[in-house]
Design an enzyme around this catalytic site. Structure first.
Site, mmCIF file in Angstrom:
data_model
loop_
_atom_site.group_PDB
_atom_site.id
_atom_site.type_symbol
_atom_site.label_atom_id
_atom_site.label_comp_id
_atom_site.label_asym_id
_atom_site.label_seq_id
_atom_site.Cartn_x
_atom_site.Cartn_y
_atom_site.Cartn_z
ATOM 1 N N GLU A 1 0.818 -1.210 0.000
ATOM 2 C CA GLU A 1 0.000 0.000 0.000
ATOM 3 C C GLU A 1 0.852 1.261 0.000
ATOM 4 O O GLU A 1 0.538 2.235 -0.691
ATOM 5 C CB GLU A 1 -0.943 -0.002 1.213
ATOM 6 C CG GLU A 1 -2.028 -1.072 1.177
ATOM 7 C CD GLU A 1 -2.998 -0.899 0.015
ATOM 8 O OE1 GLU A 1 -3.041 0.196 -0.585
ATOM 9 O OE2 GLU A 1 -3.702 -1.873 -0.296
ATOM 10 N N TYR B 1 -6.902 6.026 4.171
ATOM 11 C CA TYR B 1 -6.950 5.002 3.132
ATOM 12 C C TYR B 1 -6.141 3.764 3.515
ATOM 13 O O TYR B 1 -6.641 2.631 3.462
ATOM 14 C CB TYR B 1 -6.452 5.562 1.796
ATOM 15 C CG TYR B 1 -6.093 4.465 0.834
ATOM 16 C CD1 TYR B 1 -7.086 3.766 0.159
ATOM 17 C CD2 TYR B 1 -4.761 4.077 0.643
ATOM 18 C CE1 TYR B 1 -6.774 2.724 -0.683
ATOM 19 C CE2 TYR B 1 -4.443 3.030 -0.197
ATOM 20 C CZ TYR B 1 -5.456 2.358 -0.868
ATOM 21 O OH TYR B 1 -5.139 1.309 -1.684
ATOM 22 N N ASP C 1 -9.886 5.686 -2.520
ATOM 23 C CA ASP C 1 -8.719 6.205 -3.227
ATOM 24 C C ASP C 1 -9.196 6.793 -4.549
ATOM 25 O O ASP C 1 -10.398 6.931 -4.785
ATOM 26 C CB ASP C 1 -7.672 5.102 -3.438
ATOM 27 C CG ASP C 1 -8.102 4.053 -4.459
ATOM 28 O OD1 ASP C 1 -9.296 4.027 -4.850
ATOM 29 O OD2 ASP C 1 -7.244 3.249 -4.880
#
Length: 346
Positions: free
Chosen positions: A33, A116, A134
């Site tokens: 991520e 996020y 996102d």
């Protein structure tokens, strides 16, 4: 069929086989991520594989030096991500005994982890009911529901987060989140989305109202700034001058050639007459411009118009490294490309 079920069915048939999707280990999901923030999968995948090989556990990453981590990150840009990655690895290794927090509330406290990333880790690894939002999610939701609130406004951010949370399938939160993001990345793309074969096309507001190209809406806030960099490639036999950027801002703690920044492009005569040059080197024996045309390096909010000046000297250099050791130092991609072209022993 529900919005979530349609997209999860699409995801099961169309998802890319990616290494971080084969695990629920939060360390690997977190790595992916952070690397994929502001980076496409095709660019980020080799970096993910490199990090997993070099730092197979959070302890390995925590025990590395910042310089090592920045070198591994070199070329990905947005280097604050790498510094935050390293800082969080140390926190998890030292304060949490190598075990990542298993919930959104604690994850978001870690450095470099925002809404996020905390939502992604919590839902994918621990099945917590936290919706991710996102760029891909913004695009899918704004088009499907016809939402013209700017996605980078306070009101828009709040609205889309609430909507994403309402749509979340609480039985499959991780799969739901990955499905919406993958659908936005591969099908409901920014340009030329494949609306004809879209499983949501019968009820998509943007398609029905010819608004696909208009959504999502984003406010243009930042004016791009032009900056003029003059790098001094100072060489003395087999040694070259190199310094570490200590100022806050772009490329903090990376290495570079001595730099003179000017308000506009300059000539060799103007450079030779500058006090800043003589503060760096008192007696250059030869100066010539490597690139006749400025190299323009584009960042998100600034364009760097760059000249590389080759400076030969017999003067003893204070901040210097052996040419054969250059590859040990993390440098901005702008300098890395120059070194490859100039064919130094790098």
């Amino acid at each position: 069929m529900s919005f979530s079920k349609i997209l999860r069915d699409w995801y099961s048939k169309n998802k890319r086989i990616l290494p971080w999707r084969k695990t629920k280990n939060p360390y690997f999901v977190w790595l992916s991520e952070i690397i994929l923030q502001q980076t496409q999968v095709k660019q980020g995948l080799p970096y993910y594989e490199k990090f997993v090989e070099e730092y197979p556990t959070v302890f390995d990453l925590a025990n590395a030096s910042e310089e090592q981590v920045l070198k591994s990150w070199q070329g990905l840009g947005y280097y604050s991500r790498a510094r935050n990655l390293h800082a969080t690895a140390k926190i998890v290794a030292e304060k949490h005994e190598g075990i990542f927090p298993d919930n959104y509330r604690e994850l978001i406290k870690l450095k470099g982890i925002g809404d996020y990333t905390a939502s992604a880790i919590a839902s994918i690894c621990f099945e917590e009911n936290q919706a991710v939002v996102d760029g891909n999610v913004y695009r899918v939701l704004s088009r499907y529901y016809g939402i013209d609130l700017p996605i980078n406004s306070t009101q828009g951010v709040k609205y889309f987060k609430n909507l994403a949370q309402e749509l979340l399938d609480h039985s499959f939160p991780g799969e739901h989140n990955q499905a919406v993001m993958e659908f936005g990345a591969r099908h409901c793309t920014p340009n030329n989305p494949n609306c004809e074969t879209c499983p949501l096309n019968e009820s998509c507001f943007a398609l029905a109202n010819n608004k696909v190209k208009d959504l999502p809406v984003k406010i243009k806030k930042t004016k791009v700034k032009d900056r003029y960099f003059n790098y001094l490639v100072i060489i003395n036999e087999s040694r070259i001058a190199l310094e570490q950027r200590k100022n806050k801002g772009i490329w903090e703690n990376l290495y570079q050639f001595p730099l003179i920044e000017t308000k506009k492009a300059i000539t060799d005569k103007e450079l030779i007459d500058m006090e800043e040059l003589h503060g760096i080197i008192s007696e250059p024996s030869e100066i010539y411009l490597y690139n006749e045309k400025d190299i323009v390096h584009k960042l998100s909010h600034q364009n760097l118009h760059t000249k590389f000046w080759i400076v030969n000297t017999s003067e003893i250099l204070t901040e210097k490294v052996d040419l054969e050791e250059l590859n040990r130092y993390p440098v901005p991609v702008l300098i890395s490309k120059f070194l490859e072209e100039y064919e130094l022993d790098y």
